[in-house]
Design an enzyme around this catalytic site. Structure first.
Site, short mmCIF file in Angstrom:
data_model
loop_
_atom_site.label_atom_id
_atom_site.label_comp_id
_atom_site.label_asym_id
_atom_site.label_seq_id
_atom_site.Cartn_x
_atom_site.Cartn_y
_atom_site.Cartn_z
N SER A 35 0.85 -1.20 0.00
CA SER A 35 0.00 0.00 0.00
C SER A 35 0.88 1.25 0.00
O SER A 35 2.11 1.14 0.13
CB SER A 35 -0.91 -0.01 1.22
OG SER A 35 -0.10 0.08 2.38
N THR A 49 10.55 -7.25 -11.13
CA THR A 49 9.15 -7.38 -11.57
C THR A 49 8.41 -8.52 -10.86
O THR A 49 7.18 -8.62 -10.95
CB THR A 49 9.05 -7.66 -13.09
OG1 THR A 49 9.68 -8.91 -13.36
CG2 THR A 49 9.70 -6.57 -13.90
N LYS A 50 9.16 -9.39 -10.17
CA LYS A 50 8.53 -10.59 -9.60
C LYS A 50 7.34 -10.28 -8.67
O LYS A 50 6.28 -10.90 -8.81
CB LYS A 50 9.60 -11.44 -8.90
CG LYS A 50 9.17 -12.86 -8.50
CD LYS A 50 8.77 -13.77 -9.64
CE LYS A 50 9.79 -14.16 -10.65
NZ LYS A 50 10.93 -14.93 -10.35
N THR A 82 5.25 -7.96 -8.75
CA THR A 82 4.10 -7.59 -9.58
C THR A 82 3.52 -8.82 -10.29
O THR A 82 2.30 -8.98 -10.40
CB THR A 82 4.50 -6.50 -10.59
OG1 THR A 82 4.81 -5.33 -9.84
CG2 THR A 82 3.39 -6.18 -11.58
N GLY A 98 -7.85 20.43 15.49
CA GLY A 98 -7.33 19.47 16.46
C GLY A 98 -8.34 19.23 17.57
O GLY A 98 -9.38 19.89 17.63
N CYS A 107 -10.38 26.04 12.48
CA CYS A 107 -11.19 25.36 13.48
C CYS A 107 -10.59 25.51 14.89
O CYS A 107 -10.74 26.56 15.48
CB CYS A 107 -11.39 23.89 13.09
SG CYS A 107 -12.90 23.24 13.80
N ARG A 136 -17.26 20.44 17.67
CA ARG A 136 -18.31 20.30 18.67
C ARG A 136 -18.53 21.63 19.39
O ARG A 136 -19.62 21.97 19.79
CB ARG A 136 -17.84 19.24 19.67
CG ARG A 136 -18.90 18.59 20.48
CD ARG A 136 -18.37 17.33 21.16
NE ARG A 136 -18.48 16.17 20.31
CZ ARG A 136 -17.47 15.38 19.93
NH1 ARG A 136 -16.23 15.68 20.30
NH2 ARG A 136 -17.67 14.33 19.18
N HIS A 180 -13.63 24.32 7.91
CA HIS A 180 -12.37 23.83 7.33
C HIS A 180 -12.27 24.19 5.86
O HIS A 180 -12.71 23.42 4.99
CB HIS A 180 -12.30 22.30 7.47
CG HIS A 180 -12.12 21.85 8.88
ND1 HIS A 180 -10.88 21.68 9.45
CD2 HIS A 180 -13.03 21.57 9.84
CE1 HIS A 180 -11.04 21.28 10.71
NE2 HIS A 180 -12.32 21.21 10.96
N GLU A 215 -9.89 24.02 4.02
CA GLU A 215 -8.98 23.10 3.29
C GLU A 215 -9.74 22.00 2.58
O GLU A 215 -9.17 21.29 1.76
CB GLU A 215 -7.94 22.51 4.25
CG GLU A 215 -8.44 21.50 5.27
CD GLU A 215 -8.89 22.11 6.59
OE1 GLU A 215 -9.31 23.29 6.59
OE2 GLU A 215 -8.84 21.40 7.61
N1 GLN Z 1 -11.79 20.46 19.14
C1 GLN Z 1 -12.53 21.53 18.59
C2 GLN Z 1 -14.03 21.28 18.61
O1 GLN Z 1 -14.47 20.20 18.71
C3 GLN Z 1 -12.06 21.85 17.18
C4 GLN Z 1 -12.28 20.74 16.21
C5 GLN Z 1 -11.44 20.85 14.98
O2 GLN Z 1 -10.45 21.57 14.96
N2 GLN Z 1 -11.79 20.15 13.95
O3 GLN Z 1 -14.79 22.19 18.51
#
Ligand code: GLN
Length: 564
Positions: free
Chosen positions: A15, A190-191, A193, A362, A389, A488, A535, A537
């Protein structure tokens, strides 16, 4: 009715060799030939979604508009194909088994013996068909996670075989395999594969195409060997050496005529001449950029054993790249562990060397004081800051502590008993989210945010020529965007007035103005200090870099020309 076409993609040997990128790239070159593409990812694990997995185990949890938490490959598909995928584009063993077992428990099988080798396979096929119907696409590309020969994904390979049996002219198999070049021998082997092809044969299928991933290009001799042993036409063995950026991969595939090969196998004629102009332009911009822009990402999920894991923030990293390429820059991204700022008093000074600092999302308490310290430093030193976030929540906690004088300001995620919960769970949010039945109090998926005129965020979004974000009435004083969430906690409404009085601008809010979606400091206070509760991103792509990332990278470039 026109027959739908299917490409099943499986991995061989090991993988992590870029199967997801190969799928996205195949999708891209077929899309450029006028076909509508429906990518599906099947993950072999038993988790019913990716939401509960530790990022260190699984890498990034990507969030769809629908709110489904899924594998990062879904992000690659969206970034390559510029499409918004649905929950039906994703399935795990867990999802499939759960449906079958729940159905069995509610007597949905009328007393039959329920077996993996029929019922799980049929449920997988039925999910694929649902996705096909919802997508309105011409071609579905199904990536089967894991490596061929694993016990875990065998039922999905079986599903693919069944599909081929029922629709022999509409289904093809692609094996993305790896060809090692052991240092001691210095020769490409190649083996492994060949064994992977044999393993596929034991399921009753033969690959139609081999994508030969390796450090270096595949030579004629080895190509011939794979073709002969694998019973595959020579021209269908595609050399796929390591590329400088993942965005070069579709261009390499196109060079080999992979689009034509696939279309021939699927009995299709291309609808238009390939249109990869915009894509090629961005890839060229990336390779010819002369100026570097240095950005520090401060996180906590980087180290696993002796290795550094940047997969956890892959969408953030790709979004920074998109913006940098657009602005003709080379992104130099460094990962810093926030715990280091807690342990060594002086190391915070090192942030001065960067053009900008980003704190991504986070959870939990570990490392957050280090992040807060870093945010305070970049705010006071006028270093561009972008908080995503948790990165926005922590920026507000920092601001409350050091600017509003609320020393013990905190989030109840970390300190339930804090006297000053500037970030908190809102009771009405719990009720609303429970009604949506997400199985918890997490706010997931796309929600609208109204932007306020005259702010950095408003400027950034409205200026971008991107269709995805510019659907508003130009006469109106506000602008609505839809962005994806996974959190949350929220900014506590009780503190909003205080923040505002002291210079914090909440430039984006929920339409009812209860939830704070974007915070920023005005340009007169700081060159760029902006945080989003959502987010961003998750919604940018190579062809449409996210406007807020672009604005941030612009500010980083501007810092280079200003005196430090
Ligand atoms: N921990 C934070 C919350 O729950 C931010 C979540 C996050 O950064 N995705 O609100």
């Amino acid at each position: 009715m026109k027959k739908h076409k299917f490409i099943f993609i499986v991995g061989g040997v090991m993988s992590g060799v870029g199967k997801g990128i190969a799928c996205a790239s195949i999708g891209k070159i077929l899309q450029s030939r006028g076909f509508r593409i429906n990518p599906i990812k099947i993950d072999p694990y038993l988790n019913v979604d990716a939401g509960t997995m530790n990022p260190k185990e699984h890498g990034e949890v990507f969030v769809l508009s629908s709110g489904l938490e899924c594998d990062q490959d879904m992000g690659n598909y969206e970034r390559f194909l510029d499409v918004e995928l649905l929950s039906e584009n994703y399935m795990t063993n867990g999802m499939v088994f759960k449906t079958v077992i729940d159905r069995e428990r509610s007597l949905g099988y009328n007393g039959k013996c329920v077996e993996p080798l029929f019922h799980i396979v049929e449920e997988s096929l039925s999910r694929i068909q649902t996705s096909v119907k919802k997508s309105g696409a011409d071609i579905t590309i199904v990536e089967i996670g894991g490596t061929v020969g694993e016990y875990q994904n065998a039922l999905f390979v079986e599903a693919a075989r069944t599909m081929k049996l029922r629709n022999p002219n509409d289904v093809i198999f692609v094996l993305v395999s790896y060809l090692p070049i052991p240092h001691m021998i210095g020769e490409m082997k190649t083996k492994p594969t060949q064994y992977a092809i044999r393993t596929m044969n034991s399921y009753g299928v033969n690959p139609d195409i081999i994508i030969a991933r390796a450090e270096r290009p595949l030579d004629e001799q080895r190509k011939r060997k794979i073709a002969d042993f694998g019973n595959i036409p020579y021209q269908n063995i595609i050399s796929a050496p390591d590329a400088n950026t993942i965005y070069e991969v579709p261009l390499n595939f196109e060079k080999f005529g992979l689009d034509e090969i696939i279309l021939r196998l699927l009995h299709q004629k291309s609808k238009i001449k390939s249109d990869m102009l915009g894509w090629r332009k961005m890839v060229q911009k990336a390779s010819s950029a002369k100026q570097d822009v240095s950005i520090a990402i401060i996180g906590k999920y980087f180290k696993t054993g002796d290795y550094v894991l940047s997969d956890v923030y892959i969408s953030v990293i790709e979004s920074l790249k998109h913006a940098a390429y657009l602005l003709d820059c080379n992104p130099k991204i460094e990962w810093l562990d926030s715990l280091d700022f807690e342990e060594q008093e002086s190391s915070i000074e090192m942030l001065r060397a960067f053009d900008g600092v980003l704190v991504p999302g986070g959870f939990g308490s570990r490392g957050i004081e280090g992040k807060i310290k870093a945010i305070q430093y970049v705010r006071e030193q006028n270093i561009p800051y972008f908080g995503l976030c948790y990165g926005m929540q922590l920026a507000l906690i920092e601001y409350a502590r050091h600017k509003l004088g609320i020393e013990d300001a905190h989030t109840t995620e970390v300190n339930r008993r804090t006297k000053h919960p500037v970030i908190d769970i809102l009771p009405e949010q719990i009720e609303k989210l429970a009604a949506k039945d997400y199985g918890g109090s997490m706010r997931l998926g796309a929600y609208p945010a109204i932007l306020q005129k005259g702010t950095i965020a408003y400027e950034a979004y409205t200026r971008s020529k991107n269709g995805r974000w510019s659907s508003n009435d130009p006469q109106s004083d506000s602008f609505t965007v839809r962005e994806r969430h996974r959190h949350r906690y929220e900014v506590n409404p009780e503190y909003i007035e205080q923040f505002k009085k002291d210079g914090v601008v909440f430039s984006g809010t929920s339409p009812d103005r209860v939830l704070m979606e974007i915070m920023e400091l005005s340009r007169s206070e700081h060159p760029f200090f902006l945080g989003t509760q959502f987010h961003p991103e998750f919604t940018g792509s190579l062809l449409h870099p996210h406007p807020l990332f672009t604005a941030f990278v612009e500010a980083c470039i501007a810092r280079q020309s200003s005196s430090r």
